[in-house]
Design an enzyme around this catalytic site. Structure first.
Site, PDB file in Angstrom:
ATOM      1  N   LYS A 246       0.857  -1.192   0.000  1.00 51.82           N
ATOM      2  CA  LYS A 246       0.000   0.000   0.000  1.00 51.82           C
ATOM      3  C   LYS A 246       0.892   1.241   0.000  1.00 51.82           C
ATOM      4  O   LYS A 246       1.767   1.394   0.859  1.00 51.82           O
ATOM      5  CB  LYS A 246      -0.852  -0.030   1.267  1.00 51.82           C
ATOM      6  CG  LYS A 246      -2.232   0.541   1.094  1.00 51.82           C
ATOM      7  CD  LYS A 246      -3.029   0.247   2.358  1.00 51.82           C
ATOM      8  CE  LYS A 246      -4.375   0.889   2.331  1.00 51.82           C
ATOM      9  NZ  LYS A 246      -5.037   0.773   3.632  1.00 51.82           N
TER      10      LYS A 246
HETATM   11  C1  E4P Z   1      -8.333   1.869   3.554  1.00 50.15           C
HETATM   12  O1  E4P Z   1      -7.574   1.038   3.131  1.00 50.15           O
HETATM   13  C2  E4P Z   1      -8.247   2.464   4.886  1.00 50.15           C
HETATM   14  O2  E4P Z   1      -7.600   1.552   5.755  1.00 50.15           O
HETATM   15  C3  E4P Z   1      -9.565   2.747   5.529  1.00 50.15           C
HETATM   16  O3  E4P Z   1     -10.657   2.293   4.784  1.00 50.15           O
HETATM   17  C4  E4P Z   1      -9.708   4.061   6.184  1.00 50.15           C
HETATM   18  O4  E4P Z   1     -10.970   4.130   6.775  1.00 50.15           O
HETATM   19  P1  E4P Z   1     -11.350   5.178   7.925  1.00 50.15           P
HETATM   20  O5  E4P Z   1     -11.686   6.465   7.262  1.00 50.15           O
HETATM   21  O6  E4P Z   1     -12.545   4.566   8.589  1.00 50.15           O
HETATM   22  O7  E4P Z   1     -10.141   5.292   8.821  1.00 50.15           O
END
Ligand code: E4P
Length: 218
Positions: free
Chosen positions: A87
């Site tokens: 990522k």
């Molecule tokens: C995506 O890969 C992120 O980990 C995630 O969906 C972020 O979500 P949040 O806005 O609930 O922290």
């Protein structure tokens, strides 16, 4: 549509996997910190433990923000297991890193995407997944679902292979609407997946069926 779970909690990952509908996992540094996972060795061991539960697609995020460091961190993460997807944040060096890692045969997930232009860049760099954060856009009064629609349309126009991974999902309606729009993947916490089970008429109907059966069968 693929279902990913957005957590680093092993119990939640196992529960979603046992339901039989899980296609992968997304983590991020905040989710790892929430589980109290610190230090390179522990972090890598935790990613390995996640990989041992699921069949594929475990997103592990780099901490570095410059090209060279992202490359070496990305390669080290990819070495943990074939299921790892690296990522990378949507920043200038991140786009370069996605291009490089893709050329090395390493799958990437471009994270922190909040506009169609960013999604276009990620696809051109060859990202395997792009992660638009719909809940965080909704939080500041922008339409997160509209962004998913735009990206799906753009990728469709040009036949990009990059999969749209709708992230920051807050509730079941987000998930269902992503499915209507044609998002390739959704990632969300366990409670959003299990909430899909709920309907009062299902509960009422089942109660009635069991009561009627008991009337004649004792
Ligand atoms: C995506 O890969 C992120 O980990 C995630 O969906 C972020 O979500 P949040 O806005 O609930 O922290």
């Amino acid at each position: 549509m693929k279902f990913f779970i957005d957590t680093a909690n092993l119990k939640d990952i196992q529960e979603a996997y046992d339901l039989g509908v899980l296609d992968g996992v997304t983590t991020n540094p905040s989710l790892m910190a929430k589980e109290g996972i610190a230090g390179e060795e522990n972090v890598n061991a935790h990613y390995k433990a996640i990989c041992n539960i699921v069949d594929n697609n475990v997103s592990a995020e780099v901490i570095a923000t410059d090209f060279e460091a992202m490359i070496s961190e990305g390669k080290a993460l990819a070495d943990i297991d074939d299921k790892i997807v690296v990522k990378i944040p949507m920043i200038k060096d991140g786009v370069k890193a996605i291009k490089y890692l893709t050329s090395e045969g390493i799958r990437t997930n471009c994270t922190l995407v909040f506009s169609a232009g960013q999604a276009l860049l990620a696809a051109k760099a060859g990202a395997s997944y792009v992660s638009p954060f719909i809940g965080r856009l909704d939080d500041i009064s922008f339409d997160g679902l509209q962004l998913i629609e735009q990206i799906v349309q753009i990728y469709d126009n040009y036949g990009f292979d990059t999969e749209v991974l709708a992230a920051s999902i807050r509730h079941t309606m987000h998930l269902v609407q992503c499915a209507e729009i044609g998002s390739d993947v959704v990632t969300c916490p366990l409670n959003v997946i299990t909430s899909l089970l709920n309907h009062p008429l299902t509960d009422k109907g089942l109660e009635q069926f069991l009561a009627d059966h008991a009337k004649v069968n004792g």
